[in-house]
Write a protein that holds these residues in place. Structure first.
Motif, short mmCIF file in Angstrom:
data_model
loop_
_atom_site.label_atom_id
_atom_site.label_comp_id
_atom_site.label_asym_id
_atom_site.label_seq_id
_atom_site.Cartn_x
_atom_site.Cartn_y
_atom_site.Cartn_z
N PRO A 87 0.81 -1.23 0.00
CA PRO A 87 0.00 0.00 0.00
C PRO A 87 0.84 1.27 0.00
O PRO A 87 0.54 2.23 -0.72
N PHE A 88 1.86 1.26 0.77
CA PHE A 88 2.73 2.44 0.83
C PHE A 88 3.41 2.68 -0.51
O PHE A 88 3.46 3.81 -1.01
N ARG A 89 3.91 1.56 -1.10
CA ARG A 89 4.58 1.72 -2.39
C ARG A 89 3.59 2.14 -3.47
O ARG A 89 3.92 2.97 -4.34
N ALA A 90 2.37 1.54 -3.42
CA ALA A 90 1.37 1.95 -4.41
C ALA A 90 1.01 3.42 -4.24
O ALA A 90 0.89 4.16 -5.24
N GLU A 91 0.84 3.85 -3.02
CA GLU A 91 0.54 5.25 -2.78
C GLU A 91 1.67 6.15 -3.25
O GLU A 91 1.44 7.20 -3.86
N GLN A 92 2.89 5.69 -2.97
CA GLN A 92 4.04 6.47 -3.42
C GLN A 92 4.14 6.50 -4.94
O GLN A 92 4.47 7.53 -5.53
N ASN A 93 3.82 5.33 -5.59
CA ASN A 93 3.82 5.32 -7.06
C ASN A 93 2.75 6.26 -7.61
O ASN A 93 2.97 6.96 -8.60
#
Length: 433
Positions: free
Chosen positions: A232-238
């Motif tokens: 989730p964090f990486r998706a949000e960051q992407n």
């Protein structure tokens, strides 16, 4: 990570491995043989605190380092004779015993494999630092019998209690809470250890003092779970990155269009400015040339007028100089004339004075001559004859003149004789041309 934690724990430990000690020496200080063999013992068998024992037989003295705790007891006494930090004392091996414990701060490294509320494995790494607060209580309740590593058993007990406290606290928390906020774990661990080590206000405790409790790291044991937690964090960051890229591209495109418009406007303004500047420059140069021409003409006219003024002033100065020269020459001639007239007057006066003096002298001489007798005149004439003769030229012939018929004693006779002599001399001396 566990391996690095173990290496750190090994580094924090004393560089001595536990070695079995005889039961007779567990509570009693080293004997004379131990002191003599101090240099022969290996590094792993040396005690944790280097204590020196001096003397012999019953007259020994134990010298304790200043950073170590010691308790000295004697057979038949309930209370210790000496207790404290860095206390040295006399020691009788027959009836005394002592215990030496390091007083330095101890560090316990903890690796707690916990299960959180979601039944996921979490590795919590922490460390606890403690020191002895009340040695009188600690030596009675804790086991410091190991002379090589007296703190090993105490550290092990505190480590087990700390791991249990961490596991109990983590079991009530979610994975996200464990990873994001470690302060509840620290507070729980600190409270439990202080309750055990220091006791409550009513008493109890082990005579220890907890210095600090810190959580170094919390790691999820399952790599897949860790990857899922990161998604989730990486998706949000992407998403944020992509939005930032789109926003940046839009802003760049708008900025490029605005820049092109501004560039076109700037070019038009620059061309107009260039045309205006060239026209203004041509007009300025024409005005400047005319001003320069007028200035040169005025300067030439001014120079001519100045030259004429200088010439007129020079003529005036020359005329003034000539006038002054003529006046000076006139004055000089007048002065010379006055000087000549004065000189002529003075010469005339001098001549007149000289003539008067001559007349006066002749008069006086005539008076003197008239007053002289003929004998005196003759004697003076006779006296001056050699001088007169010496001035006369050498005679070429000799004449004899006989003067007679006159009386030489009178003035008339004398004058007659003199006239005759002068006439003879004039006949002899040739006349000067």
């Amino acid at each position: 990570m566990v391996a690095s934690q173990e290496r750190l724990e090994q580094d924090l430990r004393s560089k001595r491995a536990p070695a079995p000690a005889p039961a007779a020496q567990s509570n009693v200080g080293p004997g004379p043989g131990d002191l003599r063999a101090g240099s022969g013992q290996s590094a792993s068998e040396r005690p944790a605190v280097e204590v020196r024992v001096t003397g012999f037989g019953r007259w020994k003295t134990v010298l304790v380092p200043p950073n170590a705790f010691v308790v000295h007891t004697r057979r038949g006494r309930n209370e210790p004779l000496h207790i404290g930090q860095g206390v040295s004392f006399r020691f009788n091996p027959a009836q005394d015993s002592y215990l030496v414990v390091p007083g330095a701060m101890q560090t316990i490294l903890i690796n707690a494999f916990c299960i959180c509320r979601e039944l996921q494995g979490v590795l919590v790494q922490a460390y606890v630092q403690w020191i002895i607060g009340d040695f009188g209580t600690a030596y009675r309740k804790l086991d410091f019998a190991d002379s090589v590593d007296p703190m090993h058993l105490v550290n092990l007990q505190l480590k087990e209690q700390a791991e249990a406290a961490i596991k109990d606290k983590v079991s009530t928390m979610s994975v996200h809470e464990v990873l994001s906020d470690k302060q509840p774990i620290i507070e729980e661990l600190t409270a439990r250890l202080r309750d055990v080590a220091e006791g409550s206000d009513s008493g109890g405790g082990l005579g220890l003092r907890i210095v600090t409790v810190q959580i170094k790291e919390a790691v999820v044991s399952s790599p897949r779970l860790w990857e899922n937690l990161q998604k989730p964090f990486r998706a949000e960051q992407n998403r944020l990155a992509r939005l930032a890229e789109v926003t940046a591209d839009t802003a760049i495109a708008e900025r490029e269009l605005a820049a092109e418009r501004e560039l076109a406007e700037l070019r038009a303004a620059s061309d107009a400015h260039t045309f205006d500047r060239d026209t203004s420059e041509q007009r300025r140069r024409a005005d400047l040339e005319q001003e320069n021409t007028r200035a040169l003409t005025e300067m030439a006219d001014e120079t001519t007028r100045h030259a004429l003024n200088l010439e007129r002033e020079r003529h005036e100065v020359e005329a003034q100089i000539e006038r002054l020269r003529i006046e000076r020459e006139t004055e000089m001639k007048a002065l010379e004339l006055r000087a000549r007239l004065e000189l002529t007057r003075l010469e005339a006066e001098a001549t007149h004075e000289r003539a008067l003096l001559e007349i006066e002298r002749e008069r006086m001489r005539a008076a003197i001559d008239n007053d002289q007798s003929p004998a005196t005149i003759q004697s003076k004439l006779i006296d001056s004859l050699p001088e007169i003769v010496s001035k006369l030229p050498k005679p070429t012939e000799l004449r004899s003149v006989t003067i007679g018929g006159s009386d030489s004693t009178t003035v008339a006779g004398l004058l007659a004789e003199l006239s005759t002599v002068v006439g003879a001399l004039r006949a002899v001396v040739p006349p000067t041309p």
